[in-house]
Write a protein that holds these residues in place. Structure first.
Motif, PDB file in Angstrom:
ATOM      1  N   ILE B   7       0.888  -1.217  -0.005  1.00  0.00           N
ATOM      2  CA  ILE B   7       0.010  -0.245  -0.132  1.00  0.00           C
ATOM      3  C   ILE B   7       0.749   1.224   0.090  1.00  0.00           C
ATOM      4  O   ILE B   7       1.859   1.157   0.797  1.00  0.00           O
ATOM      5  CB  ILE B   7      -1.153  -0.023   1.205  1.00  0.00           C
ATOM      6  N   LEU B   8       0.441   2.231  -0.779  1.00  0.00           N
ATOM      7  CA  LEU B   8       1.380   3.599  -0.972  1.00  0.00           C
ATOM      8  C   LEU B   8       0.551   4.569  -0.235  1.00  0.00           C
ATOM      9  O   LEU B   8      -0.646   4.761  -0.536  1.00  0.00           O
ATOM     10  CB  LEU B   8       1.634   3.789  -2.396  1.00  0.00           C
ATOM     11  N   LEU B   9       1.396   5.111   0.596  1.00  0.00           N
ATOM     12  CA  LEU B   9       0.687   6.472   1.268  1.00  0.00           C
ATOM     13  C   LEU B   9       1.534   7.631   0.737  1.00  0.00           C
ATOM     14  O   LEU B   9       2.467   7.851   0.792  1.00  0.00           O
ATOM     15  CB  LEU B   9       0.708   6.425   2.742  1.00  0.00           C
ATOM     16  N   VAL B  10       0.696   8.724   0.004  1.00  0.00           N
ATOM     17  CA  VAL B  10       1.195   9.768  -0.630  1.00  0.00           C
ATOM     18  C   VAL B  10       0.758  11.050   0.259  1.00  0.00           C
ATOM     19  O   VAL B  10      -0.639  11.297   0.093  1.00  0.00           O
ATOM     20  CB  VAL B  10       0.962  10.204  -2.020  1.00  0.00           C
ATOM     21  N   ASP B  11       1.279  11.439   1.238  1.00  0.00           N
ATOM     22  CA  ASP B  11       1.135  12.340   2.271  1.00  0.00           C
ATOM     23  C   ASP B  11       2.233  13.151   2.950  1.00  0.00           C
ATOM     24  O   ASP B  11       3.265  12.570   3.083  1.00  0.00           O
ATOM     25  CB  ASP B  11       0.331  12.041   3.240  1.00  0.00           C
ATOM     26  N   ASP B  12       2.326  14.445   2.929  1.00  0.00           N
ATOM     27  CA  ASP B  12       3.567  15.165   3.471  1.00  0.00           C
ATOM     28  C   ASP B  12       3.466  15.312   5.161  1.00  0.00           C
ATOM     29  O   ASP B  12       4.366  15.519   5.703  1.00  0.00           O
ATOM     30  CB  ASP B  12       3.554  16.508   2.936  1.00  0.00           C
ATOM     31  N   SER B  13       2.201  14.674   5.920  1.00  0.00           N
ATOM     32  CA  SER B  13       2.089  15.051   7.029  1.00  0.00           C
ATOM     33  C   SER B  13       2.583  13.457   7.801  1.00  0.00           C
ATOM     34  O   SER B  13       2.077  12.382   7.577  1.00  0.00           O
ATOM     35  CB  SER B  13       0.644  14.910   7.545  1.00  0.00           C
ATOM     36  N   ASP B  14       3.627  13.573   8.394  1.00  0.00           N
ATOM     37  CA  ASP B  14       4.239  12.326   9.035  1.00  0.00           C
ATOM     38  C   ASP B  14       3.330  11.811  10.160  1.00  0.00           C
ATOM     39  O   ASP B  14       3.044  10.552  10.443  1.00  0.00           O
ATOM     40  CB  ASP B  14       5.502  12.990   9.941  1.00  0.00           C
ATOM     41  N   ALA B  15       2.621  12.690  10.918  1.00  0.00           N
ATOM     42  CA  ALA B  15       1.399  12.427  11.740  1.00  0.00           C
ATOM     43  C   ALA B  15       0.404  11.500  11.100  1.00  0.00           C
ATOM     44  O   ALA B  15       0.273  10.553  11.554  1.00  0.00           O
ATOM     45  CB  ALA B  15       0.930  13.563  12.603  1.00  0.00           C
ATOM     46  N   ASP B  16      -0.012  11.973  10.062  1.00  0.00           N
ATOM     47  CA  ASP B  16      -1.064  11.173   9.083  1.00  0.00           C
ATOM     48  C   ASP B  16      -0.477   9.980   8.843  1.00  0.00           C
ATOM     49  O   ASP B  16      -1.253   8.718   8.768  1.00  0.00           O
ATOM     50  CB  ASP B  16      -1.586  12.030   8.109  1.00  0.00           C
ATOM     51  N   LYS B  26      -2.831  -2.477  12.015  1.00  0.00           N
ATOM     52  CA  LYS B  26      -3.731  -3.110  12.939  1.00  0.00           C
ATOM     53  C   LYS B  26      -4.604  -4.157  12.344  1.00  0.00           C
ATOM     54  O   LYS B  26      -5.156  -5.172  12.646  1.00  0.00           O
ATOM     55  CB  LYS B  26      -4.576  -2.060  13.573  1.00  0.00           C
ATOM     56  N   MET B  27      -5.323  -3.685  11.110  1.00  0.00           N
ATOM     57  CA  MET B  27      -6.203  -4.376   9.952  1.00  0.00           C
ATOM     58  C   MET B  27      -5.370  -5.506   9.628  1.00  0.00           C
ATOM     59  O   MET B  27      -5.881  -6.762   9.402  1.00  0.00           O
ATOM     60  CB  MET B  27      -6.493  -3.562   9.039  1.00  0.00           C
ATOM     61  N   GLY B  28      -4.062  -5.545   9.342  1.00  0.00           N
ATOM     62  CA  GLY B  28      -3.164  -6.738   8.922  1.00  0.00           C
ATOM     63  C   GLY B  28      -3.386  -6.810   7.412  1.00  0.00           C
ATOM     64  O   GLY B  28      -3.558  -8.351   7.358  1.00  0.00           O
ATOM     65  N   CYS B  29      -3.860  -6.097   6.692  1.00  0.00           N
ATOM     66  CA  CYS B  29      -3.948  -6.416   5.237  1.00  0.00           C
ATOM     67  C   CYS B  29      -3.051  -6.160   4.298  1.00  0.00           C
ATOM     68  O   CYS B  29      -3.284  -6.316   3.200  1.00  0.00           O
ATOM     69  CB  CYS B  29      -5.379  -5.648   5.044  1.00  0.00           C
ATOM     70  N   ALA B  30      -1.869  -5.805   4.961  1.00  0.00           N
ATOM     71  CA  ALA B  30      -0.907  -5.497   3.603  1.00  0.00           C
ATOM     72  C   ALA B  30       0.608  -5.870   4.095  1.00  0.00           C
ATOM     73  O   ALA B  30       0.862  -6.015   5.684  1.00  0.00           O
ATOM     74  CB  ALA B  30      -0.662  -3.951   3.305  1.00  0.00           C
ATOM     75  N   GLU B  31       1.331  -6.432   3.305  1.00  0.00           N
ATOM     76  CA  GLU B  31       2.708  -6.983   3.671  1.00  0.00           C
ATOM     77  C   GLU B  31       3.591  -5.896   3.716  1.00  0.00           C
ATOM     78  O   GLU B  31       4.450  -5.851   4.748  1.00  0.00           O
ATOM     79  CB  GLU B  31       3.178  -7.872   2.622  1.00  0.00           C
ATOM     80  N   ALA B  32       3.506  -4.666   2.874  1.00  0.00           N
ATOM     81  CA  ALA B  32       4.341  -3.646   3.046  1.00  0.00           C
ATOM     82  C   ALA B  32       3.629  -2.263   2.822  1.00  0.00           C
ATOM     83  O   ALA B  32       2.692  -2.328   2.118  1.00  0.00           O
ATOM     84  CB  ALA B  32       5.338  -3.701   1.947  1.00  0.00           C
ATOM     85  N   ILE B  33       4.127  -1.125   3.588  1.00  0.00           N
ATOM     86  CA  ILE B  33       3.578  -0.049   3.488  1.00  0.00           C
ATOM     87  C   ILE B  33       4.520   1.067   2.999  1.00  0.00           C
ATOM     88  O   ILE B  33       5.827   0.955   3.671  1.00  0.00           O
ATOM     89  CB  ILE B  33       2.829   0.604   4.829  1.00  0.00           C
ATOM     90  N   THR B  34       4.522   1.755   1.821  1.00  0.00           N
ATOM     91  CA  THR B  34       5.478   2.796   1.533  1.00  0.00           C
ATOM     92  C   THR B  34       4.890   3.975   1.596  1.00  0.00           C
ATOM     93  O   THR B  34       3.730   4.388   1.425  1.00  0.00           O
ATOM     94  CB  THR B  34       5.996   2.577  -0.003  1.00  0.00           C
ATOM     95  N   GLU B  35       5.738   5.067   2.313  1.00  0.00           N
ATOM     96  CA  GLU B  35       5.146   6.443   2.262  1.00  0.00           C
ATOM     97  C   GLU B  35       6.117   7.197   1.373  1.00  0.00           C
ATOM     98  O   GLU B  35       7.189   7.251   0.881  1.00  0.00           O
ATOM     99  CB  GLU B  35       5.427   6.826   3.723  1.00  0.00           C
TER     100      GLU B  35
END
Lengths: 622, 139
Positions: B7-16, B26-35
């Motif tokens: 899953i790719l997150l495109v956001d400048d907010s580190d908090a978000d 928590k949902m446990g639905c992805a092997e990797a998350i890229t920001e």
């Protein structure tokens, strides 16, 4: 069309019209005067002509009277009644005749227009006794030989003269001269003057008669006056006409044409008026007619003189018109000057407005007329008002933009705080001791509250922006709102009444829905303890596509001194514990009402309890 | 129950990003998350192949709108022009305010946008997205 052009056009037209009218009147007066003057001249000329004519005839009459008194007349009577010899002095009949012939000859020699002189006896069929004559075109005067003398008893002048008393004179009509029964050529108009002669107390012995060439007399008449001259017999034949071939038609067998040629003066001929002057519009001539009494015992002939007044009259008018035209030109110049003078302040005022800067005031030119001064002041006020409105609109736009951006941008950090408070609570909440968990709960409820406030602010700022007006049935719309809030209505056991008069009007559907929704949910939310809420929505039409709505509830009511404040943003009457609300609902309501150019206020309820919200909605024009 | 590979997150907010990463984990639905902090970084990432010549092609992208360098709208324009093998599976636009209709309509006008959500991403809305696009990945 510029003001200058308008005033100038008005003045120029007035001046031109005035000058034209004056010129017209002056010309009319001049024409009338001219005609009157010409008429007088013509009448005077006719009077002079008549006098000369009468004088000429009178001169002939004197001559005839003189001839009747000469000795040969009586001598011849005496000789004839005494067998050819005068008993008085012994002169023979022939001697008397010779003497009379000599007198006649001398008379004809001295009077070139005398044609004949005769002594006619009554006896022997009116036989001529002495006859001396001058032939036409012939200077020789001749005595007619005795054997050529004729009887004249059948001539009209014979009886005409002998029917007179002694001393009276007979004048014949004018006609063409005849010689031996035929009209002599060239035509010579003649008239005869005669008088009866005889011994005193005895019947007339005969008559003395003189034939006079009338050409000179007639041409004298012809030269009277400046125009043309006619002499007209009662029967319509001309004795004198500018065209000589039309004269003496009665002798030449032509039909008379006078009545047709000169109808305007015929009353003088037929009704024997003493004088008539008429203006003949058709030919532009003035005609004057005057009777001339010539022949004894006959109707007069009519002298008609004419003169043209049209065509000749242009020149005399010009000197009269010159002052009129001069006054016209002066008025024109003054008028244009006055126009400039009138328009000048307006031009100055326009210039002052043109030169006005965006912020500077209007430099009202000095010395304006009171009306223009008023105009300038009104203009100044209008400009000020427009500027104030512009400033207000700009500041309103700025404020709205600010509210929008502020609320939009404030949401992010609040949301983050809320999110992490949530994580904090989830992950470490149980680790906190004492009041720690309460602190987190207060912080979380504050962030929720702040988000609500910011959302409310954002919503308020966005109300009406980008909305398009449509036809909205408010009764139906309220029905939908009631359906949306059905759960809440049921929970409170509330009654909602919708009046039949709730109108259909052009407005912003979503905003109106929000308005009704806020009012209804307020009424449900702020009810009295233990009392089932009752809410009535009613409306009545006002003029100009405006309606007044009333929303009445049976709640705790709103104290009079708080009624204005409730419409202000984030103002709440109730403590947070008593009733939950953002404090923005009524501020939304008032903004929505003013989007529909209406007003919103609170009135006393009809009963003991409750509040009544009133507002007007005006249809939004498309 | 196959997890999503990336899953790719495109956001400048580190908090978000942190918060979203936590919800996804928590949902446990992805092997990797890229920001990635902005649109340009995300485009660069998507168009860079590994040694084997394979593009990342994450199955799901959560795209923020307000970002420095290249915002969400500009990213969408650039993303449309990517080759098919560079594109991701599903793009979801994350909106700051849930009731901004103009932004919502604008986002849905892009063919490549599958869905939109209000920020922050919550477990319920993540579940909805998965149900709509990857029903098998729901644990």
């Amino acid at each position: 069309m510029s003001l200058f052009a308008r005033i100038a056009a008005a003045i120029v037209s007035l001046v031109v019209l005035g000058t034209l009218l004056t010129s017209f009147v002056v010309i009319r007066i001049a024409d009338t005067e001219l005609v009157a003057a010409r008429s007088r001249d013509l009448e005077a000329a006719a009077a002079v002509a008549e006098t000369r004519f009468v004088d000429r005839v009178a001169e002939v009459k004197r001559t005839v009277t003189f001839l009747a008194g000469t000795p040969p007349i009586d001598g011849l009577i005496r000789a004839q009644s005494n067998s050819g010899v005068d008993p008085k002095d012994g002169s023979s009949d022939k001697q008397w005749r010779d003497r009379l012939a000599t007198i006649f000859r001398e008379l004809l020699e001295s009077q070139p227009y005398y044609v004949q002189a005769r002594y006619i006896g009554r006896a022997e069929g009116g036989r001529e006794l002495v006859r001396v004559e001058r032939h036409a075109g012939d200077t020789e005067i001749r005595r007619t030989p005795e054997k050529e003398l004729q009887g004249k008893a059948s001539e009209p002048y014979f009886e005409g003269t002998l029917s007179l008393s002694r001393g009276e004179l007979y004048v014949s009509p004018i006609n063409l001269n005849r010689e031996r029964g035929a009209i002599s050529v060239p035509h010579v108009p003649v008239y005869r003057v005669a008088t009866p002669v005889g011994a005193p107390g005895a019947p007339h012995f005969g008559l003395i008669i003189v034939n006079v060439d009338a050409r000179e007399t007639l041409s004298d008449l012809g030269e009277a006056g400046a125009g043309q001259a006619y002499v007209l017999r009662p029967d319509g034949h001309y004795l004198l006409h500018p065209d000589p071939t039309r004269t003496f038609g009665f002798d030449l067998g032509h039909a008379p044409t006078g009545a047709a040629d000169l109808p305007l003066v015929m009353p003088v001929v037929t009704e024997e008026l003493p004088l008539l002057t008429v203006e003949d519009e058709a030919s532009g001539r003035i005609l004057t007619a005057r009777p001339l009494f010539i022949a004894t015992g006959q109707k007069p002939v009519t002298l008609v003189l004419t003169t043209a007044y049209r065509g000749l009259s242009a020149a005399p008018r010009l000197p009269l018109l010159a002052p009129v035209l001069l006054i016209g030109a002066l008025s024109l110049a003054l008028g244009l000057f006055a126009t400039r003078w009138l328009v000048r302040p307006v031009t100055k005022l326009t210039k002052a407005v043109d030169q006005m800067t965006d912020t500077g005031g209007l430099a009202v030119p000095r010395g304006l007329a009171p009306e223009l001064q008023n105009l300038a002041e009104t203009l100044e006020h209008s400009i000020d008002a427009l500027r104030a409105r512009d400033r207000l609109e700009a500041s309103n736009r700025e404020l709205q933009q600010f509210a929008y951006l502020a609320s939009h941008d404030l949401r992010e950090p609040i949301r983050t705080i809320a999110s992490y408070l949530e994580l904090l609570d989830e992950d470490y909440g149980e680790l906190l001791e004492g009041d720690g968990q309460d602190f987190i709960r207060f912080m979380r409820s504050s962030t929720v509250r702040m988000t609500t406030l910011i959302d409310g602010l954002l919503e308020h700022a966005r109300l009406g922006s980008g909305a398009t007006a449509e036809s909205v049935d408010t009764h139906e719309l309220l029905g939908e709102v009631v359906a949306d809030l059905a759960a809440s209505i049921d929970a409170k056991e509330a009654t909602v009444f919708l009046g039949d008069e709730l109108p259909r009007l052009r407005g912003y559907r979503l905003e109106l829905r929000l308005l009704f929704q806020n009012l209804l949910s307020n009424a449900l939310k702020f009810g009295r303890e233990g009392v089932a809420p009752e809410v009535r929505f009613e409306a009545e039409a006002r003029e100009n596509r405006t309606w007044q709505f009333r929303v009445t509830d049976n709640g705790p009511g709103i104290p009079e001194d708080k009624r204005d404040r409730v419409f202000e943003i984030f103002q709440r009457l109730h403590t947070r514990e008593a009733a939950e609300g953002s404090g923005i609902g009524l501020a939304h309501c008032r903004k929505i009402v003013s989007l529909h150019r209406g007003q919103m206020w609170i009135e006393d309820p009809p009963g003991e309890h409750g509040a009544r919200f009133c507002f007007t909605l005006h249809e939004v024009e498309s | 129950m196959p997890k999503l590979r990336e899953i790719l997150l495109v956001d400048d907010s580190d908090a978000d990003n942190y918060f979203h990463r936590r919800v996804i984990n928590k949902m446990g639905c992805a092997e990797a998350i890229t920001e990635k902090p902005h649109g340009q970084a995300a485009i660069d990432y998507l168009t860079t192949a590994n040694d084997a010549g394979v593009y990342p092609q994450p199955e799901l992208v959560f795209l923020d709108i307000n970002m420095p360098v290249m915002n969400g709208w500009d990213f969408l324009v650039a993303y449309q022009n990517l080759r098919e093998e560079q594109k991701a599976g599903v793009v979801v636009v994350m909106l700051t305010t849930s009731f901004d209709e103009q932004d919502r309509d604008r986002a849905l006008a892009f063919d490549v946008v599958s869905d939109h959500l209000g920020k922050p991403l919550r477990p319920e809305s993540l579940k909805q997205v998965l149900e709509a696009h990857f029903p098998d990945a729901i644990p």
